[in-house]
Design a protein around this motif. Structure first.
Motif, PDB file in Angstrom:
ATOM      1  N   LEU A   1      48.922  32.372  75.762  1.00 26.05           N
ATOM      2  CA  LEU A   1      49.920  31.861  74.836  1.00 26.05           C
ATOM      3  C   LEU A   1      49.579  30.443  74.389  1.00 26.05           C
ATOM      4  O   LEU A   1      49.040  29.646  75.173  1.00 26.05           O
ATOM      5  CB  LEU A   1      51.304  31.870  75.500  1.00 26.05           C
ATOM      6  CG  LEU A   1      51.882  33.256  75.817  1.00 26.05           C
ATOM      7  CD1 LEU A   1      53.138  33.116  76.662  1.00 26.05           C
ATOM      8  CD2 LEU A   1      52.182  34.019  74.533  1.00 26.05           C
ATOM      9  N   PRO A   2      49.869  30.105  73.140  1.00 27.29           N
ATOM     10  CA  PRO A   2      49.608  28.740  72.670  1.00 27.29           C
ATOM     11  C   PRO A   2      50.544  27.745  73.340  1.00 27.29           C
ATOM     12  O   PRO A   2      51.609  28.110  73.839  1.00 27.29           O
ATOM     13  CB  PRO A   2      49.887  28.842  71.166  1.00 27.29           C
ATOM     14  CG  PRO A   2      50.866  29.972  71.041  1.00 27.29           C
ATOM     15  CD  PRO A   2      50.475  30.957  72.111  1.00 27.29           C
TER      16      PRO A   2
ATOM     17  N   ALA B  45      56.402  24.990  60.942  1.00 29.63           N
ATOM     18  CA  ALA B  45      55.892  24.304  62.140  1.00 29.63           C
ATOM     19  C   ALA B  45      55.516  22.854  61.821  1.00 29.63           C
ATOM     20  O   ALA B  45      55.004  22.545  60.745  1.00 29.63           O
ATOM     21  CB  ALA B  45      54.687  25.051  62.691  1.00 29.63           C
ATOM     22  N   ALA B  46      55.790  21.976  62.781  1.00 25.27           N
ATOM     23  CA  ALA B  46      55.460  20.559  62.653  1.00 25.27           C
ATOM     24  C   ALA B  46      55.073  20.028  64.030  1.00 25.27           C
ATOM     25  O   ALA B  46      55.148  20.749  65.038  1.00 25.27           O
ATOM     26  CB  ALA B  46      56.659  19.797  62.083  1.00 25.27           C
ATOM     27  N   ASP B  47      54.660  18.791  64.089  1.00 24.38           N
ATOM     28  CA  ASP B  47      54.223  18.200  65.358  1.00 24.38           C
ATOM     29  C   ASP B  47      55.309  18.267  66.420  1.00 24.38           C
ATOM     30  O   ASP B  47      55.026  18.399  67.616  1.00 24.38           O
ATOM     31  CB  ASP B  47      53.815  16.738  65.145  1.00 24.38           C
ATOM     32  CG  ASP B  47      52.526  16.612  64.346  1.00 24.38           C
ATOM     33  OD1 ASP B  47      51.794  17.627  64.242  1.00 24.38           O
ATOM     34  OD2 ASP B  47      52.255  15.512  63.826  1.00 24.38           O
ATOM     35  N   VAL B  48      56.580  18.211  65.996  1.00 23.22           N
ATOM     36  CA  VAL B  48      57.687  18.224  66.949  1.00 23.22           C
ATOM     37  C   VAL B  48      57.760  19.549  67.700  1.00 23.22           C
ATOM     38  O   VAL B  48      58.360  19.629  68.788  1.00 23.22           O
ATOM     39  CB  VAL B  48      59.020  17.927  66.216  1.00 23.22           C
ATOM     40  CG1 VAL B  48      59.403  19.090  65.308  1.00 23.22           C
ATOM     41  CG2 VAL B  48      60.122  17.616  67.194  1.00 23.22           C
ATOM     42  N   CYS B  49      57.130  20.609  67.162  1.00 26.19           N
ATOM     43  CA  CYS B  49      57.188  21.932  67.781  1.00 26.19           C
ATOM     44  C   CYS B  49      56.170  22.096  68.914  1.00 26.19           C
ATOM     45  O   CYS B  49      56.254  23.080  69.671  1.00 26.19           O
ATOM     46  CB  CYS B  49      56.925  23.013  66.737  1.00 26.19           C
ATOM     47  SG  CYS B  49      57.994  22.929  65.280  1.00 26.19           S
ATOM     48  N   LEU B  50      55.209  21.209  69.011  1.00 28.41           N
ATOM     49  CA  LEU B  50      54.056  21.454  69.870  1.00 28.41           C
ATOM     50  C   LEU B  50      54.158  20.951  71.311  1.00 28.41           C
ATOM     51  O   LEU B  50      53.509  21.516  72.193  1.00 28.41           O
ATOM     52  CB  LEU B  50      52.803  20.857  69.214  1.00 28.41           C
ATOM     53  CG  LEU B  50      52.503  21.399  67.805  1.00 28.41           C
ATOM     54  CD1 LEU B  50      51.271  20.717  67.234  1.00 28.41           C
ATOM     55  CD2 LEU B  50      52.309  22.903  67.843  1.00 28.41           C
TER      56      LEU B  50
ATOM     57  N   ALA C 135      72.834  31.255  69.269  1.00 30.43           N
ATOM     58  CA  ALA C 135      71.851  30.459  69.999  1.00 30.43           C
ATOM     59  C   ALA C 135      70.485  30.702  69.378  1.00 30.43           C
ATOM     60  O   ALA C 135      70.203  31.789  68.857  1.00 30.43           O
ATOM     61  CB  ALA C 135      71.835  30.820  71.482  1.00 30.43           C
ATOM     62  N   ALA C 136      69.627  29.680  69.425  1.00 29.68           N
ATOM     63  CA  ALA C 136      68.272  29.807  68.890  1.00 29.68           C
ATOM     64  C   ALA C 136      67.335  28.893  69.653  1.00 29.68           C
ATOM     65  O   ALA C 136      67.747  27.835  70.153  1.00 29.68           O
ATOM     66  CB  ALA C 136      68.234  29.470  67.399  1.00 29.68           C
ATOM     67  N   ALA C 137      66.073  29.311  69.757  1.00 29.30           N
ATOM     68  CA  ALA C 137      65.049  28.527  70.441  1.00 29.30           C
ATOM     69  C   ALA C 137      64.133  27.907  69.392  1.00 29.30           C
ATOM     70  O   ALA C 137      62.980  28.313  69.208  1.00 29.30           O
ATOM     71  CB  ALA C 137      64.255  29.404  71.403  1.00 29.30           C
ATOM     72  N   CYS C 138      64.659  26.932  68.662  1.00 31.97           N
ATOM     73  CA  CYS C 138      63.894  26.258  67.616  1.00 31.97           C
ATOM     74  C   CYS C 138      64.386  24.827  67.503  1.00 31.97           C
ATOM     75  O   CYS C 138      65.601  24.595  67.385  1.00 31.97           O
ATOM     76  CB  CYS C 138      64.042  26.982  66.280  1.00 31.97           C
ATOM     77  SG  CYS C 138      63.170  26.189  64.897  1.00 31.97           S
ATOM     78  N   VAL C 139      63.470  23.865  67.533  1.00 29.71           N
ATOM     79  CA  VAL C 139      63.868  22.454  67.490  1.00 29.71           C
ATOM     80  C   VAL C 139      64.222  22.011  66.074  1.00 29.71           C
ATOM     81  O   VAL C 139      64.732  20.908  65.880  1.00 29.71           O
ATOM     82  CB  VAL C 139      62.749  21.548  68.049  1.00 29.71           C
ATOM     83  CG1 VAL C 139      62.504  21.862  69.514  1.00 29.71           C
ATOM     84  CG2 VAL C 139      61.464  21.699  67.235  1.00 29.71           C
TER      85      VAL C 139
END
Length: 330
Positions: free
Chosen positions: A282-283, A295-300, A314-318
């Motif tokens: 997985l990445p 996607a952005a740097d905040v996701c990594l 509910a969601a798993a996303c910043v």
């Protein structure tokens, strides 16, 4: 408030393979109440069928499982064989996605429907068992005379109806439907789903419906859980998840189905670039980031946690709540 009929808590399922451990389900929570239909959506390989099989502890011996799967407050994962055998079919049952491979080709379908009755209700007697089989066939829209047929004498839709009859034979409180309309044409799919959901609603039992088709789940279910790479990335009321998804992956699943009567939907871009990640590799950070148009740097830095939002969602996303100025790649 009573306890939920099904409560899956922090479930992890990892398969041992020749290429190393393969984590199929990673920390999943799902709840199904009595009289409720909960959908689980995602692409092939997201872990939804593993989730379904684990409810009745049908995973292969190579699987390493941790967490809790509570059916009526009792953990299926810690039951002894006798306790588990009593729960299967009678307390909870499953409709498998391939009726062609699930029915025994050398036995009449009436005999196969009667088998769970003979196991769990041995005092019924043969006459009452035959009557019950006829009743079940009638309920799923088949002529009771079909009890004498062999599987090869039935169409795909008829075989799937037989699987539904078997699943409902012992009046279980929970039904797990693992893509019950796979390989059926659209008209037969609609008929089978109508039969299944009508019977579940009429009996007031709970159902977990597995599908890759978010539009079908939005029509049938009360709530939807969306999985990606073995984790839950969004959950909420079915219509909200389909019409106003919070996570970009749920948005891509929703966009894959045009809205009837909406001309703009005919030209809207759909699809996602790339493929789901290899569970063994997985990445870093968000598993969806390599395919995500937002996607952005905040996701990594780290994998986002499933975060509650308004209206029981509910969601798993910043990046939930940020303006969406991107389009899904075609």
């Amino acid at each position: 408030m009573s306890d939920p009929l099904l409560a899956i808590r922090d479930l992890h399922v990892t398969y041992a393979t020749g290429d190393g451990p393969l984590p199929a389900v990673r920390g999943v929570d799902v709840t199904v109440d009595r009289g409720q239909i909960v959908g689980v959506a995602g692409e092939s390989g997201c872990g939804k069928s593993t989730l379904a099989s684990t409810v009745l502890r049908l995973q292969p011996p190579s699987a390493q499982v941790s967490g809790e799967v509570l059916v009526n407050g009792r953990d299926v994962l810690t039951m002894r064989w006798g306790e588990l055998r009593a729960v299967r079919w009678a307390g909870a049952s499953i409709v498998f996605q391939g009726a062609l491979h699930s029915l025994n080709p050398v036995h009449r379908v009436g005999t196969q429907i009667a088998e769970p009755l003979r196991i769990h209700q041995p005092t019924l007697g043969e006459a009452r068992i035959r009557g019950r089989v006829a009743e079940l066939l009638d309920q799923v829209g088949l002529d009771p005379d079909r009890a004498r047929s062999y599987p090869h004498q039935l169409s795909g839709g008829q075989k799937q109806r037989i699987m539904i009859a078997m699943a409902l034979a012992c009046d279980p409180e929970l039904v797990v439907a693992d893509e019950p309309t796979t390989a059926l044409d659209v008209m037969v799919q609609a008929q089978v789903l109508d039969v299944l959901t009508e019977l579940v609603r009429r009996r007031g039992v709970g159902m977990m419906m597995i599908s890759h088709d978010l539009s079908v789940l939005a029509h049938l279910c009360d709530r939807i859980t969306v999985m990606y790479a073995g984790r839950v990335v969004e959950e909420g009321a079915a219509e909200q998840v389909f019409a106003r998804p919070l996570h970009p992956y749920a948005g891509a699943l929703s966009a894959a189905f045009p809205r009837i009567g909406d001309p703009a939907a005919r030209f809207a871009p759909s699809g996602l670039p790339g493929d789901p990640p290899d569970p063994r590799n997985l990445p870093g950070g968000c598993s969806f980031a390599p395919r995500c148009p937002r996607a952005a740097d905040v996701c990594l830095p780290a994998e986002p946690e499933l975060t509650p939002y308004a209206e029981g969602r509910a969601a798993a996303c910043v990046r939930v709540g940020e303006p969406d100025t991107t389009e899904v790649a075609s």
